[in-house]
Write a protein that holds these residues in place. Structure first.
Motif, mmCIF file in Angstrom:
data_model
loop_
_atom_site.group_PDB
_atom_site.id
_atom_site.type_symbol
_atom_site.label_atom_id
_atom_site.label_comp_id
_atom_site.label_asym_id
_atom_site.label_seq_id
_atom_site.Cartn_x
_atom_site.Cartn_y
_atom_site.Cartn_z
ATOM 1 N N LEU A 185 0.871 -1.181 0.000
ATOM 2 C CA LEU A 185 0.000 0.000 0.000
ATOM 3 C C LEU A 185 0.905 1.227 0.000
ATOM 4 N N LEU A 186 1.054 1.840 -1.147
ATOM 5 C CA LEU A 186 1.957 2.973 -1.301
ATOM 6 C C LEU A 186 1.268 4.257 -0.846
ATOM 7 N N VAL A 187 2.025 5.152 -0.222
ATOM 8 C CA VAL A 187 1.450 6.401 0.268
ATOM 9 C C VAL A 187 2.369 7.572 -0.055
ATOM 10 N N ASN A 188 1.760 8.739 -0.170
ATOM 11 C CA ASN A 188 2.497 9.991 -0.313
ATOM 12 C C ASN A 188 2.347 10.814 0.960
ATOM 13 N N SER A 189 3.145 11.873 1.067
ATOM 14 C CA SER A 189 3.103 12.705 2.268
ATOM 15 C C SER A 189 1.779 13.440 2.425
ATOM 16 N N ASN A 190 0.987 13.531 1.342
ATOM 17 C CA ASN A 190 -0.339 14.143 1.439
ATOM 18 C C ASN A 190 -1.420 13.116 1.789
ATOM 19 N N CYS A 191 -0.986 11.894 2.159
ATOM 20 C CA CYS A 191 -1.875 10.812 2.616
ATOM 21 C C CYS A 191 -2.600 10.084 1.493
ATOM 22 N N VAL A 192 -2.330 10.400 0.241
ATOM 23 C CA VAL A 192 -2.917 9.648 -0.863
ATOM 24 C C VAL A 192 -2.321 8.240 -0.864
ATOM 25 N N LEU A 193 -3.164 7.230 -1.068
ATOM 26 C CA LEU A 193 -2.760 5.823 -0.996
ATOM 27 C C LEU A 193 -3.133 5.096 -2.278
ATOM 28 N N LYS A 194 -2.255 4.176 -2.704
ATOM 29 C CA LYS A 194 -2.523 3.343 -3.880
ATOM 30 C C LYS A 194 -2.133 1.903 -3.594
ATOM 31 N N ILE A 195 -2.992 0.982 -4.000
ATOM 32 C CA ILE A 195 -2.701 -0.447 -3.890
ATOM 33 C C ILE A 195 -1.758 -0.824 -5.022
ATOM 34 N N CYS A 196 -0.712 -1.602 -4.714
ATOM 35 C CA CYS A 196 0.257 -1.971 -5.744
ATOM 36 C C CYS A 196 0.579 -3.462 -5.657
ATOM 37 N N ASP A 197 1.489 -3.904 -6.518
ATOM 38 C CA ASP A 197 2.038 -5.264 -6.582
ATOM 39 C C ASP A 197 0.961 -6.305 -6.876
ATOM 40 N N PHE A 198 0.745 -6.545 -8.151
ATOM 41 C CA PHE A 198 -0.281 -7.489 -8.591
ATOM 42 C C PHE A 198 0.337 -8.780 -9.120
ATOM 43 N N GLY A 199 1.526 -9.113 -8.611
ATOM 44 C CA GLY A 199 2.208 -10.330 -9.037
ATOM 45 C C GLY A 199 1.455 -11.600 -8.672
ATOM 46 N N LEU A 200 0.630 -11.567 -7.623
ATOM 47 C CA LEU A 200 -0.145 -12.736 -7.209
ATOM 48 C C LEU A 200 -1.627 -12.596 -7.548
ATOM 49 N N ALA A 201 -2.013 -11.495 -8.162
ATOM 50 C CA ALA A 201 -3.427 -11.250 -8.450
ATOM 51 C C ALA A 201 -3.946 -12.199 -9.526
ATOM 52 N N ARG A 202 -5.221 -12.463 -9.467
ATOM 53 C CA ARG A 202 -5.870 -13.291 -10.486
ATOM 54 C C ARG A 202 -7.359 -12.980 -10.502
ATOM 55 N N VAL A 203 -8.022 -13.446 -11.540
ATOM 56 C CA VAL A 203 -9.470 -13.277 -11.630
ATOM 57 C C VAL A 203 -10.137 -14.303 -10.722
ATOM 58 N N GLU A 204 -11.184 -13.877 -10.039
ATOM 59 C CA GLU A 204 -11.902 -14.765 -9.118
ATOM 60 C C GLU A 204 -12.477 -15.957 -9.872
ATOM 61 N N GLU A 205 -12.288 -17.129 -9.324
ATOM 62 C CA GLU A 205 -12.806 -18.366 -9.921
ATOM 63 C C GLU A 205 -14.236 -18.587 -9.436
ATOM 64 N N LEU A 206 -15.178 -18.512 -10.370
ATOM 65 C CA LEU A 206 -16.588 -18.640 -10.000
ATOM 66 C C LEU A 206 -17.004 -20.089 -9.807
ATOM 67 N N ASP A 207 -16.288 -21.013 -10.425
ATOM 68 C CA ASP A 207 -16.593 -22.436 -10.304
ATOM 69 C C ASP A 207 -15.930 -22.966 -9.030
ATOM 70 N N GLU A 208 -16.734 -23.272 -8.015
ATOM 71 C CA GLU A 208 -16.188 -23.686 -6.727
ATOM 72 C C GLU A 208 -15.536 -25.057 -6.765
ATOM 73 N N SER A 209 -15.735 -25.811 -7.837
ATOM 74 C CA SER A 209 -15.090 -27.122 -7.957
ATOM 75 C C SER A 209 -13.654 -27.007 -8.470
ATOM 76 N N ARG A 210 -13.314 -25.819 -8.980
ATOM 77 C CA ARG A 210 -11.956 -25.586 -9.468
ATOM 78 C C ARG A 210 -11.046 -25.205 -8.312
ATOM 79 N N HIS A 211 -9.908 -25.872 -8.208
ATOM 80 C CA HIS A 211 -8.983 -25.613 -7.123
ATOM 81 C C HIS A 211 -8.138 -24.376 -7.401
ATOM 82 N N MET A 212 -7.836 -23.640 -6.341
ATOM 83 C CA MET A 212 -7.005 -22.442 -6.440
ATOM 84 C C MET A 212 -5.790 -22.615 -5.538
ATOM 85 N N THR A 213 -4.665 -22.013 -5.949
ATOM 86 C CA THR A 213 -3.436 -22.171 -5.178
ATOM 87 C C THR A 213 -3.568 -21.585 -3.782
ATOM 88 N N GLN A 214 -2.907 -22.250 -2.823
ATOM 89 C CA GLN A 214 -2.908 -21.770 -1.442
ATOM 90 C C GLN A 214 -1.628 -21.010 -1.113
#
Length: 478
Positions: free
Chosen positions: A223-252
């Motif tokens: 969570l990156l921040v500036n001195s004026n308190c503005v915040l941005k979410i970063c680092d999407f190396g582990l991000a993925r699209v949500e799996e809607l099929d609950e029978s499909r396994h996702m990495t732990q």
């Protein structure tokens, strides 16, 4: 509400040409002929151009007494032309500002406008198909994002010829620090700080989840921040699209342990966006208490700390848990909830704060509050007020007063499309697609940049990335 500036401890060269400053870090493309004979692609680029939830929706800042000024300093705009004489601030030396498992980030100067930006190197992209797909996904996400609280790509450096294409350089906005450094610093954190930070985290998270994206590594360092308190979410190396099929396994193998949700700790093979909300709850508690809420040596101890606070979960909350985790929880003595200890985090742990925290830290993900609903909690009214009266870019001030946007927490224009991943079968195929994606992304936009390999700053950059890569490799071997 200003933060202390991080110290600049590393001097690694400079970007501007001149007798004292050395060669430029970047080259700006002049024409297509410049790289016709280039074999490295590093010279001149080709081309140009708990308790029940409280009722009520989000309060409008105007209804809460919002007006111009107060709270935080509005960000300043810089309109320096690239050919102007650089100021001392512009001549700040390049320096590393972050290291991660998937790359190294440096602070550099964009020669096209003289602004400081963050340059992320993604090395060894094409080692295997899994690595290729992960990098391509992250790259497409960075170009997809259009939200003030989510870091996005400003530009991607011109790729070399495809035979020499081995690494990717992405330019993003440069932020001054991250929330982890703020939390562990002696910088005072008032209730106003916490509210405006939490509001922005949830505002960005609502956007990501509306696009169907799970971040899967929400933590203060991302969570990156500036001195004026503005915040941005970063680092999407582990991000993925949500799996809607609950029978499909996702990495732990996701989420830093201290911020890992119970469903992952108990071995659930499928999870939802609720894992990100749990992480935000842990960060909320960390902001209040200035210490990590669940800090254990192992995942099992992590789970024990969670049940110490929340109590032994009912069987209905462990339906997706693996047999070993379920047996571990049930073989121990029954634990009653001890949520009242949350009031002892700090003076800022008011009833409203603890109420929202208890709605985030729920063992059963199905009963955990969503990011969207969390934004409607009364605790965040003041955070919304401060953000939209003097920090945001979606509202503006005119002579007659503040003009507010119609949508304070916008969602994505559509779901992030990851269907292309199903057709990826080889490293070379992904390499071609990434090369084409970068080239097409640059068309009709700014003059493309590429690396100047003769720059002393670039050579230092390469040495630092090589050292970090070898360190990561040795750690993985152990």
């Amino acid at each position: 509400m200003a933060f202390q500036d991080p110290s600049h401890s590393s001097v690694c060269g400079s970007l501007f040409g001149g007798p004292d400053l050395g060669p430029k870090f970047f080259c700006i493309a002049a024409n297509n002929a410049a790289t016709a004979g280039s074999s490295t692609g590093l010279g001149t680029a080709s081309g140009s151009s708990g308790p029940a939830a409280l009722a009520g929706g989000p309060r409008h800042p105007a209804a809460l007494g919002g007006g111009p000024g107060g709270g935080a300093t509005a960000p300043q705009q810089h309109n320096k032309l690239a050919n102007e004489t650089p100021s001392p601030a512009d001549m700040e030396p390049d320096r590393p500002i972050g290291y991660g498992a998937f790359g190294v980030v440096w602070s550099v100067t964009d020669p096209r406008d003289g602004k400081r930006v963050a340059l992320k190197k993604m090395p060894n992209v094409f080692q295997n198909l899994v690595s290729c797909k992960r990098v391509f996904r992250e790259l497409k996400m960075l170009c997809f994002f259009k939200h003030d609280n989510v870091l996005s790509a400003l530009d991607i450096l011109q790729p070399p010829q495809i035979d020499c294409f081995e690494e990717i350089y992405v330019i993003t906005e440069l932020m001054q620090s991250d929330l982890h450094k703020v939390i562990v610093s002696p910088q005072p954190l008032s209730t106003d700080h916490i509210k405006v930070f939490l509001y922005q985290i949830l505002r960005g998270l609502k956007y990501l989840h509306s696009a169907g994206i799970l971040h899967r590594d929400i933590k203060p360092g991302n969570l990156l921040v500036n001195s004026n308190c503005v915040l941005k979410i970063c680092d999407f190396g582990l991000a993925r699209v949500e799996e809607l099929d609950e029978s499909r396994h996702m990495t732990q193998e996701v989420v830093t342990q201290y911020y890992r949700a119970p469903e992952i700790l108990t071995g659930s093979r499928h999870y939802s966006s609720a894992i990100d909300v749990w992480s935000v709850g842990c960060i909320f508690a960390e902001l209040l208490g200035r210490r990590i809420l669940f800090q254990a040596q192992s995942p099992i101890q992590q789970l024990d700390l969670i049940t110490d606070l929340l109590g032994t979960p009912p069987l209905s909350a462990m339906l997706s848990a693996c047999e070993g985790a379920r047996a571990h929880i049930l073989r121990g003595p029954h634990k009653p909830p001890s949520l009242s200890v949350l009031y002892m985090l700090s003076d800022g742990a008011t009833h409203e704060a603890v109420h929202l925290l208890c709605r985030m830290l729920v063992f059963d993900p199905c009963k955990r509050i969503s990011g969207r609903d969390a934004l409607s909690h009364p605790y965040l009214d003041e955070g919304r007020l401060r953000y939209h009266t003097c920090m945001c870019r979606c509202c503006f001030t005119v002579a007659s007063g503040r003009v507010y946007t119609r949508d304070f927490e916008p969602v994505a224009s559509g779901r992030f499309d990851d269907q292309y991943e199903k057709t990826l079968t080889s490293v070379w195929q992904v390499k071609e697609l990434i090369h084409r994606f970068i080239t097409e992304h640059q068309q009709g936009k700014r003059v493309p940049l590429c690396i100047n390999p003769q720059s002393a700053a670039f050579k230092t950059f390469i040495r630092s990335t090589a050292w970090h890569s070898s360190k990561v490799s040795k750690k993985e071997e152990r």
